[in-house]
Design a protein around this motif. Structure first.
Motif, PDB file in Angstrom:
ATOM      1  N   LEU A  76       0.847  -1.189   0.000  1.00 40.03           N
ATOM      2  CA  LEU A  76       0.000   0.000   0.000  1.00 40.03           C
ATOM      3  C   LEU A  76       0.883   1.240   0.000  1.00 40.03           C
ATOM      4  O   LEU A  76       2.003   1.220   0.504  1.00 40.03           O
ATOM      5  CB  LEU A  76      -0.895   0.032   1.243  1.00 40.03           C
ATOM      6  CG  LEU A  76      -1.779  -1.186   1.510  1.00 40.03           C
ATOM      7  CD1 LEU A  76      -2.529  -1.005   2.830  1.00 40.03           C
ATOM      8  CD2 LEU A  76      -2.751  -1.414   0.371  1.00 40.03           C
ATOM      9  N   CYS A  77       0.361   2.339  -0.559  1.00 35.50           N
ATOM     10  CA  CYS A  77       1.084   3.603  -0.462  1.00 35.50           C
ATOM     11  C   CYS A  77       0.118   4.771  -0.555  1.00 35.50           C
ATOM     12  O   CYS A  77      -0.900   4.698  -1.255  1.00 35.50           O
ATOM     13  CB  CYS A  77       2.171   3.717  -1.533  1.00 35.50           C
ATOM     14  SG  CYS A  77       1.590   3.825  -3.238  1.00 35.50           S
ATOM     15  N   ASP A  78       0.425   5.819   0.187  1.00 31.54           N
ATOM     16  CA  ASP A  78      -0.258   7.116   0.122  1.00 31.54           C
ATOM     17  C   ASP A  78      -1.771   7.021  -0.066  1.00 31.54           C
ATOM     18  O   ASP A  78      -2.320   7.426  -1.093  1.00 31.54           O
ATOM     19  CB  ASP A  78       0.341   7.962  -0.999  1.00 31.54           C
ATOM     20  CG  ASP A  78       1.783   8.362  -0.699  1.00 31.54           C
ATOM     21  OD1 ASP A  78       2.238   8.118   0.433  1.00 31.54           O
ATOM     22  OD2 ASP A  78       2.444   8.907  -1.594  1.00 31.54           O
ATOM     23  N   VAL A 129       0.458  -7.444  -4.973  1.00 32.22           N
ATOM     24  CA  VAL A 129      -0.420  -6.426  -5.555  1.00 32.22           C
ATOM     25  C   VAL A 129      -0.069  -5.076  -4.941  1.00 32.22           C
ATOM     26  O   VAL A 129       0.119  -4.970  -3.728  1.00 32.22           O
ATOM     27  CB  VAL A 129      -1.901  -6.756  -5.277  1.00 32.22           C
ATOM     28  CG1 VAL A 129      -2.804  -5.612  -5.723  1.00 32.22           C
ATOM     29  CG2 VAL A 129      -2.299  -8.043  -5.982  1.00 32.22           C
ATOM     30  N   LEU A 130       0.047  -4.053  -5.781  1.00 36.76           N
ATOM     31  CA  LEU A 130       0.325  -2.695  -5.320  1.00 36.76           C
ATOM     32  C   LEU A 130      -0.957  -1.875  -5.394  1.00 36.76           C
ATOM     33  O   LEU A 130      -1.557  -1.749  -6.462  1.00 36.76           O
ATOM     34  CB  LEU A 130       1.414  -2.050  -6.184  1.00 36.76           C
ATOM     35  CG  LEU A 130       1.732  -0.572  -5.909  1.00 36.76           C
ATOM     36  CD1 LEU A 130       2.206  -0.374  -4.476  1.00 36.76           C
ATOM     37  CD2 LEU A 130       2.769  -0.055  -6.900  1.00 36.76           C
ATOM     38  N   LYS A 131      -1.381  -1.333  -4.245  1.00 37.28           N
ATOM     39  CA  LYS A 131      -2.592  -0.520  -4.172  1.00 37.28           C
ATOM     40  C   LYS A 131      -2.194   0.885  -3.728  1.00 37.28           C
ATOM     41  O   LYS A 131      -1.673   1.073  -2.633  1.00 37.28           O
ATOM     42  CB  LYS A 131      -3.586  -1.121  -3.176  1.00 37.28           C
ATOM     43  CG  LYS A 131      -4.003  -2.545  -3.486  1.00 37.28           C
ATOM     44  CD  LYS A 131      -5.002  -2.586  -4.625  1.00 37.28           C
ATOM     45  CE  LYS A 131      -6.356  -2.095  -4.183  1.00 37.28           C
ATOM     46  NZ  LYS A 131      -7.367  -2.197  -5.275  1.00 37.28           N
ATOM     47  N   SER A 132      -2.433   1.865  -4.591  1.00 34.86           N
ATOM     48  CA  SER A 132      -2.052   3.241  -4.278  1.00 34.86           C
ATOM     49  C   SER A 132      -3.271   4.145  -4.237  1.00 34.86           C
ATOM     50  O   SER A 132      -4.277   3.881  -4.896  1.00 34.86           O
ATOM     51  CB  SER A 132      -1.056   3.768  -5.315  1.00 34.86           C
ATOM     52  OG  SER A 132      -1.622   3.730  -6.614  1.00 34.86           O
ATOM     53  N   GLY A 133      -3.154   5.216  -3.476  1.00 35.31           N
ATOM     54  CA  GLY A 133      -4.261   6.147  -3.357  1.00 35.31           C
ATOM     55  C   GLY A 133      -4.617   6.817  -4.667  1.00 35.31           C
ATOM     56  O   GLY A 133      -5.777   7.167  -4.903  1.00 35.31           O
ATOM     57  N   ASP A 134      -3.625   6.997  -5.557  1.00 34.67           N
ATOM     58  CA  ASP A 134      -3.889   7.643  -6.849  1.00 34.67           C
ATOM     59  C   ASP A 134      -4.035   6.643  -7.988  1.00 34.67           C
ATOM     60  O   ASP A 134      -4.170   7.035  -9.149  1.00 34.67           O
ATOM     61  CB  ASP A 134      -2.770   8.635  -7.184  1.00 34.67           C
ATOM     62  CG  ASP A 134      -1.404   7.954  -7.341  1.00 34.67           C
ATOM     63  OD1 ASP A 134      -1.312   6.727  -7.123  1.00 34.67           O
ATOM     64  OD2 ASP A 134      -0.432   8.654  -7.672  1.00 34.67           O
ATOM     65  N   ASN A 135      -3.983   5.347  -7.671  1.00 33.03           N
ATOM     66  CA  ASN A 135      -4.051   4.282  -8.685  1.00 33.03           C
ATOM     67  C   ASN A 135      -2.947   4.409  -9.725  1.00 33.03           C
ATOM     68  O   ASN A 135      -3.086   3.933 -10.853  1.00 33.03           O
ATOM     69  CB  ASN A 135      -5.423   4.272  -9.379  1.00 33.03           C
ATOM     70  CG  ASN A 135      -6.547   3.890  -8.440  1.00 33.03           C
ATOM     71  OD1 ASN A 135      -6.409   2.968  -7.639  1.00 33.03           O
ATOM     72  ND2 ASN A 135      -7.652   4.610  -8.512  1.00 33.03           N
ATOM     73  N   ASN A 136      -1.849   5.043  -9.341  1.00 32.67           N
ATOM     74  CA  ASN A 136      -0.736   5.247 -10.277  1.00 32.67           C
ATOM     75  C   ASN A 136       0.601   5.155  -9.563  1.00 32.67           C
ATOM     76  O   ASN A 136       1.531   5.903  -9.867  1.00 32.67           O
ATOM     77  CB  ASN A 136      -0.878   6.601 -10.980  1.00 32.67           C
ATOM     78  CG  ASN A 136       0.066   6.749 -12.164  1.00 32.67           C
ATOM     79  OD1 ASN A 136       0.362   5.775 -12.857  1.00 32.67           O
ATOM     80  ND2 ASN A 136       0.548   7.959 -12.397  1.00 32.67           N
ATOM     81  N   GLY A 137       0.707   4.242  -8.612  1.00 29.63           N
ATOM     82  CA  GLY A 137       1.981   4.032  -7.943  1.00 29.63           C
ATOM     83  C   GLY A 137       2.416   5.148  -7.027  1.00 29.63           C
ATOM     84  O   GLY A 137       3.598   5.282  -6.718  1.00 29.63           O
ATOM     85  N   CYS A 138       1.445   5.976  -6.579  1.00 32.69           N
ATOM     86  CA  CYS A 138       1.759   7.102  -5.689  1.00 32.69           C
ATOM     87  C   CYS A 138       2.801   8.018  -6.331  1.00 32.69           C
ATOM     88  O   CYS A 138       3.860   8.305  -5.761  1.00 32.69           O
ATOM     89  CB  CYS A 138       2.224   6.604  -4.329  1.00 32.69           C
ATOM     90  SG  CYS A 138       0.938   5.675  -3.449  1.00 32.69           S
ATOM     91  N   GLU A 139       2.481   8.473  -7.523  1.00 32.27           N
ATOM     92  CA  GLU A 139       3.396   9.322  -8.290  1.00 32.27           C
ATOM     93  C   GLU A 139       3.541  10.695  -7.648  1.00 32.27           C
ATOM     94  O   GLU A 139       2.566  11.295  -7.210  1.00 32.27           O
ATOM     95  CB  GLU A 139       2.876   9.472  -9.720  1.00 32.27           C
ATOM     96  CG  GLU A 139       3.789  10.249 -10.650  1.00 32.27           C
ATOM     97  CD  GLU A 139       3.231  10.312 -12.053  1.00 32.27           C
ATOM     98  OE1 GLU A 139       3.730   9.581 -12.927  1.00 32.27           O
ATOM     99  OE2 GLU A 139       2.269  11.078 -12.269  1.00 32.27           O
ATOM    100  N   VAL A 140       4.770  11.187  -7.596  1.00 37.08           N
ATOM    101  CA  VAL A 140       5.030  12.543  -7.112  1.00 37.08           C
ATOM    102  C   VAL A 140       5.876  13.280  -8.139  1.00 37.08           C
ATOM    103  O   VAL A 140       6.633  12.675  -8.905  1.00 37.08           O
ATOM    104  CB  VAL A 140       5.746  12.551  -5.744  1.00 37.08           C
ATOM    105  CG1 VAL A 140       4.871  11.934  -4.671  1.00 37.08           C
ATOM    106  CG2 VAL A 140       7.089  11.843  -5.816  1.00 37.08           C
TER     107      VAL A 140
END
Length: 247
Positions: free
Chosen positions: A33-35, A214-225
């Protein structure tokens, strides 16, 4: 009504990622999980439950929720919080019958919370002479997470640049990055074309090819910054060739 079956259960991700002996031997985790990312944890044994049965959910041995089965599919799922601290979190569950009989505790199901990150850009040369093809400037993108990343997770960088305010496309016309997927990625600007080049970059998390999680991010894009600030490099023009006259 289905007969209640009390048995050992395994909490699994909603996509039914089974935590079998093979996956236990891997260094990867079933869920990252991230952000703001969350995961819905599910027990397939829900299909054996009768109305009134309960599924207890635990985090590191402390009960965090109790779901009462009412005949609706996925009624007993548990959704992880979106603000877990970075690192590994162990979830377990157990079934309690409507009569109050407790079943065995499941094996732990591990969820890995990735750290938040920032991205900074720095240039080795703020300017260089475009007349010299041997000169260049290296723009370094440095991702800084709160902690070291686990095996199976890496970075993907995307660079962009403008020349005198106009987008540069293709970017390969002025240089190239080193394709690094570590915390540092370098773009070498080696163009001889005079102008003001302003660089920007983004970075996000991705799984390695071998990682079966499985990678689950808040932005559905790998927690891009995006980089906290752009980086500017000036390529100065070659002076004109002088002539000599008598005055």
């Amino acid at each position: 009504m289905k007969a209640t079956s009390i048995k050992t259960i395994s909490a699994v991700f909603i996509l039914i990622l089974s935590l079998n002996a093979k996956s236990k031997a891997q260094t990867y985790y079933p869920v990252y999980l991230c952000d703001g990312g969350t995961a819905a944890l599910h027990t397939p044994e829900e299909s054996t439950l009768a109305n009134g049965d309960k599924v207890h959910w635990y985090l590191e041995g402390t009960e965090v929720d109790v779901k009462i089965f009412n005949g609706t599919a996925n009624q007993t799922n548990y959704v992880t919080p979106n603000n877990l601290t970075p690192g590994v979190h162990n979830y377990t569950s157990r079934i309690e019958s409507a009569a109050g009989c407790m079943g065995d505790l499941s094996d732990p199901f591990q969820v890995y919370q990735l750290p938040s990150k920032t991205l900074a850009l720095t240039a080795s040369n703020a300017s260089y002479c475009g007349s010299d093809a041997t000169l260049s400037s290296i723009i370094t993108a440095t991702a800084t997470p709160a902690q070291v990343l686990p095996a199976g997770i890496e970075y993907v960088y995307v660079w962009s640049a403008t020349k005198n305010g106009t987008n540069v496309s293709p970017l390969s016309s002025i240089g190239a990055d080193d394709a690094s997927k570590t915390a540092i990625n370098n773009f070498t600007l080696n163009t001889t074309g005079a102008g003001s080049y302003v660089f920007n970059a983004t970075v996000k998390y991705v799984k390695t090819a071998a990682n079966t999680g499985v990678l689950k991010s808040g932005d559905n894009n790998g927690c891009e910054v995006t980089a906290t600030a752009t980086s500017t490099v000036i390529v100065t023009p070659k002076p004109i060739k002088p002539t000599i006259i008598v005055q």
